[in-house]
Each structure stands twice: as C-alpha cells, then as structure tokens.
Motif scaffolding. Sequence first.
Motif, short mmCIF file in Angstrom:
data_model
loop_
_atom_site.label_atom_id
_atom_site.label_comp_id
_atom_site.label_asym_id
_atom_site.label_seq_id
_atom_site.Cartn_x
_atom_site.Cartn_y
_atom_site.Cartn_z
N ALA A 113 -14.52 -1.49 0.31
CA ALA A 113 -13.67 -1.01 1.41
C ALA A 113 -14.10 0.37 1.90
N GLN A 128 -11.15 -2.34 5.68
CA GLN A 128 -11.36 -1.04 6.33
C GLN A 128 -10.01 -0.51 6.79
N ARG A 129 -9.79 0.78 6.55
CA ARG A 129 -8.56 1.43 7.00
C ARG A 129 -8.96 2.74 7.65
N LEU A 151 -6.92 -8.82 1.75
CA LEU A 151 -7.23 -7.48 1.27
C LEU A 151 -7.59 -6.58 2.45
N ILE A 152 -7.49 -5.30 2.25
CA ILE A 152 -7.90 -4.33 3.26
C ILE A 152 -9.38 -4.06 3.08
N TYR A 189 0.84 -1.20 0.00
CA TYR A 189 0.00 0.00 0.00
C TYR A 189 0.88 1.25 0.00
N ASP A 207 -6.56 -1.22 10.86
CA ASP A 207 -7.05 -1.92 9.68
C ASP A 207 -7.89 -3.14 10.03
N THR A 252 -13.94 1.21 -3.69
CA THR A 252 -12.68 1.51 -4.37
C THR A 252 -12.85 2.49 -5.52
N TYR A 287 -8.71 -6.65 7.84
CA TYR A 287 -8.33 -7.40 6.66
C TYR A 287 -9.27 -8.58 6.48
N TYR A 295 -12.50 3.76 3.93
CA TYR A 295 -11.27 4.44 4.33
C TYR A 295 -11.68 5.72 5.05
N PHE A 336 -7.51 -3.49 -1.83
CA PHE A 336 -8.73 -3.28 -1.04
C PHE A 336 -9.85 -4.19 -1.53
N THR A 337 -10.80 -4.50 -0.64
CA THR A 337 -12.04 -5.13 -1.07
C THR A 337 -12.82 -4.08 -1.85
#
Length: 143
Positions: free
Chosen positions: A36, A128-129, A125-126, A16, A115, A53, A117, A38, A32-33
């Motif tokens: 996702a 949530q961040r 994959l991410i 990332y 995060d 995304t 995953y 962010y 990312f999913t």
Amino acid sequence: MKLRTKETLRELVDAYALLGDEKKISEQMSLFTPDAVYTVYMNGIVVADIKGTDNLQKEFNGHASAVKTYFTLNGQHNVKISGDSATGTSFSTIKMIREHEGKDIITDYSVRYDDTYIFLNNKWLIAQRIGHFIIVEARPINN
C-alpha cells in the motif's frame, strides 16, 4: 451486490478510523495491501509518502506515541466499483490531543481521503490512501 460492496468499503474506512483512535496500529495494517501507498498533503504540499505496511506501521507507531488521544468522525463516503477494484472519497474530522510544554494542545483536522481499494484474498483492502488535510487548527484545551 454493489450495495453490499459499498457497505463493506464503508466498514473498511470506519475500521481504519476506529483502530487508529484505539492505537491498534498492527491491526490497522491488516486493512491495507502489503504494498500500500499512503500519501499526505497539507496546504497542497506532500508531507508524507509512505510505501508498504512495514514502513507505514513504523510511521503510525511513531505518530501514535506522541498523541495522547485521537477522536475521528467519518462523514460522506462515495465509491465507484469496477470488478475487483474500487475508488472512494471519504471525509473525516480528526481531533488529536498532544502535550506541549505541560499543556494539552488539541489539533482539529478536516481531511478528504482519496482511496483505491482492491479485493484480494476474499476481502477488500486499501491499496492507496491520499489524505488531503484541508483545515488544520491547533489550540490549548481546557481540561
């Protein structure tokens, strides 16, 4: 197995940062999913909350267009794994150079990421961040 998963999640976090530094935003989105989330906090206040995304790519591209240079250094990365999901906390120092009124301005960010995953389609994959931008300092840079 858990040690390999921890290594893979660290590689995900590092990818990332690397792709962001290289402004390879579309490639970064593959980490990312599709759904996702962010979220960014500065001084404890939400300044961005982006879902999906497609929206994330637009936001990141807009941001990258205003930045001349990125440099990210990742530090600690702690994870807790539970089957096909995991949570993690990582720390980063990010430097960004932007031009303002003909001068290069460097901004240093000290960031903690929280995060979530997900293991999906045979890769991590991410999902949530949450970025907590804890210290932000901007100053002119001498080139």
